[in-house]
Design a protein around this motif. Structure first.
Motif, PDB file in Angstrom:
ATOM      1  N   PRO A  85      33.259  55.992  80.620  1.00  0.00           N
ATOM      2  CA  PRO A  85      34.214  57.097  80.605  1.00  0.00           C
ATOM      3  C   PRO A  85      34.452  57.619  82.018  1.00  0.00           C
ATOM      4  O   PRO A  85      33.746  57.238  82.962  1.00  0.00           O
ATOM      5  CB  PRO A  85      33.522  58.155  79.727  1.00  0.00           C
ATOM      6  N   ALA A  86      35.400  58.530  82.147  1.00  0.00           N
ATOM      7  CA  ALA A  86      35.772  59.026  83.467  1.00  0.00           C
ATOM      8  C   ALA A  86      34.614  59.730  84.170  1.00  0.00           C
ATOM      9  O   ALA A  86      34.445  59.599  85.387  1.00  0.00           O
ATOM     10  CB  ALA A  86      36.968  59.970  83.339  1.00  0.00           C
ATOM     11  N   ASP A  87      33.785  60.475  83.425  1.00  0.00           N
ATOM     12  CA  ASP A  87      32.765  61.317  84.061  1.00  0.00           C
ATOM     13  C   ASP A  87      31.339  60.963  83.674  1.00  0.00           C
ATOM     14  O   ASP A  87      30.401  61.652  84.078  1.00  0.00           O
ATOM     15  CB  ASP A  87      33.026  62.784  83.708  1.00  0.00           C
ATOM     16  N   ASP A 279      39.306  55.946  73.460  1.00  0.00           N
ATOM     17  CA  ASP A 279      39.522  57.377  73.660  1.00  0.00           C
ATOM     18  C   ASP A 279      38.347  58.100  73.012  1.00  0.00           C
ATOM     19  O   ASP A 279      38.231  58.140  71.780  1.00  0.00           O
ATOM     20  CB  ASP A 279      40.845  57.807  73.030  1.00  0.00           C
ATOM     21  N   ARG A 282      36.364  64.658  73.743  1.00  0.00           N
ATOM     22  CA  ARG A 282      35.531  65.536  74.570  1.00  0.00           C
ATOM     23  C   ARG A 282      34.079  65.085  74.521  1.00  0.00           C
ATOM     24  O   ARG A 282      33.529  64.825  73.446  1.00  0.00           O
ATOM     25  CB  ARG A 282      35.640  66.986  74.077  1.00  0.00           C
ATOM     26  N   LYS A 286      33.395  67.915  79.342  1.00  0.00           N
ATOM     27  CA  LYS A 286      34.515  67.167  79.891  1.00  0.00           C
ATOM     28  C   LYS A 286      35.476  66.751  78.775  1.00  0.00           C
ATOM     29  O   LYS A 286      35.081  66.089  77.809  1.00  0.00           O
ATOM     30  CB  LYS A 286      34.017  65.916  80.625  1.00  0.00           C
ATOM     31  N   ASN A 288      39.077  64.813  77.339  1.00  0.00           N
ATOM     32  CA  ASN A 288      39.915  63.627  77.566  1.00  0.00           C
ATOM     33  C   ASN A 288      39.159  62.485  78.237  1.00  0.00           C
ATOM     34  O   ASN A 288      39.609  61.913  79.233  1.00  0.00           O
ATOM     35  CB  ASN A 288      41.139  63.996  78.410  1.00  0.00           C
ATOM     36  N   GLN A 289      38.014  62.141  77.661  1.00  0.00           N
ATOM     37  CA  GLN A 289      37.217  61.050  78.212  1.00  0.00           C
ATOM     38  C   GLN A 289      37.698  59.711  77.635  1.00  0.00           C
ATOM     39  O   GLN A 289      37.473  59.404  76.474  1.00  0.00           O
ATOM     40  CB  GLN A 289      35.737  61.257  77.904  1.00  0.00           C
ATOM     41  N   ARG A 290      38.380  58.956  78.460  1.00  0.00           N
ATOM     42  CA  ARG A 290      38.833  57.622  78.084  1.00  0.00           C
ATOM     43  C   ARG A 290      38.002  56.596  78.834  1.00  0.00           C
ATOM     44  O   ARG A 290      37.620  56.836  79.978  1.00  0.00           O
ATOM     45  CB  ARG A 290      40.326  57.465  78.351  1.00  0.00           C
ATOM     46  N   ALA A 291      37.739  55.468  78.172  1.00  0.00           N
ATOM     47  CA  ALA A 291      36.738  54.564  78.724  1.00  0.00           C
ATOM     48  C   ALA A 291      37.140  53.109  78.564  1.00  0.00           C
ATOM     49  O   ALA A 291      37.822  52.726  77.607  1.00  0.00           O
ATOM     50  CB  ALA A 291      35.391  54.789  78.040  1.00  0.00           C
TER      51      ALA A 291
END
Length: 300
Positions: A85-87, A279, A282, A286, A288-291
């Motif tokens: 994921p993004a974060d 997708d 949350r 965080k 909108n965590q897309r991976a």
């Protein structure tokens, strides 16, 4: 196997970088081991390795039994998966044993990096699974309307509960219970084979259990749906999508359902590679965590 497998070292070291797994795959394909027949069932009829270790799709278990063992054989699969994921980052790996195409025993380990939410910290989780086929055959019962049905459980043990406890999680270990129904229809869509799966899971896991189990909003098992669909583009490629609902137990952070689009490739009967775009909604603080999801499976 008379010698210690390279993958066992990778697992023992806490699932090192993905290049280690790629090196293992190269060694496997170039070695005499890969020539051993992994079992008598048809290609792809064991699915791939689900993130929690069971045979299925990427995020949801199916009623299929791991490996290619027939009703007189034992099949084994080993997998490694990374989700970015993004974060955050999640690395998983494990093994599943299918016994006589009836019983499946699996083990998986997760390592979840908390990224900028808690810099430098990770959460580890062990998952032991058991699945039993109770009805039908997803592939060969073409003259019958009912699907293959299996019941399963997953025991999850979170080893790092400091952060989950601060968020309100009530416990560090728990059981998930599920029932899955899977059916394959030959030449059902423009001459292509189609797979559909539905799973009902009773769970109180927060983010698969990585943030513990139960919370201030709910501390009871909730029944949530999981759905998968796949189209066989040919004998070696499967294109599909999945959806998984999750409980919302923690008042501190809302938990969303997740869904993905995946492509699975079976270049060899004993090797599958699955890629997906997921997708995850949350995760903790965080949105909108897309991976990107990448998974490798070896079958013995």
């Amino acid at each position: 196997f008379g010698r210690r497998s390279p993958l066992s070292g990778c697992i023992a070291s806490g699932f090192g970088p993905m290049p280690r797994l790629l090196l293992l795959l190269a060694l496997f394909v170039s070695s005499p081991v890969h020539a051993i027949d992994p079992g008598g069932r048809l290609l792809a009829t064991g699915g791939v390795s689900q993130i929690e270790g069971a045979a299925g799709g990427g995020i949801t278990p199916w009623a299929l039994i791991a490996g290619y063992g027939t009703d007189r054989q034992v099949g084994v699969t080993v997998f490694g998966t990374t989700v970015l994921p993004a974060d955050f980052d999640l690395v998983a790996g494990g093994v599943a044993v299918g016994i006589r195409d009836r019983v499946e025993i699996s083990y998986a380990r997760h390592r979840f990096g908390l990224g900028s939410t808690v810099p430098g910290q990770t959460i580890s989780q062990d998952i032991v699974g058991l699945k039993v086929k109770v009805l039908g055959d997803a592939v060969f019962d073409q003259d019958r309307w009912w699907p293959q049905v299996a019941v399963g459980l997953q025991y999850k043990h979170n080893q790092d509960m400091a952060v989950p406890t601060l968020l309100g999680a009530k416990r560090g270990e728990d059981f998930d219970f599920y029932v899955s129904a899977t059916k394959v229809w030959f030449a059902a869509l423009l001459g292509r084979n189609v797979l559909l799966n539905g799973t009902l899971r009773a769970t109180r896991a927060n983010q698969f259990g990585l943030l513990g189990f139960g919370g201030d909003l709910n501390d009871h098992h909730q029944v949530v749906p999981e759905v998968s669909a796949g189209v066989f583009l040919n004998d070696r490629w499967v294109l599909g999508a999945e959806y998984r609902q999750k409980p919302n137990n923690l008042g501190a952070f809302r938990e969303d359902a997740i869904h993905d689009v995946f492509i699975a490739w079976f270049p060899l009967k004993r090797l599958s590679i699955t890629g997906a775009y997921a997708d995850l909604g949350r995760i903790a603080d965080k949105d909108n965590q897309r991976a990107v999801y990448l998974s490798f499976q070896l079958a013995f």
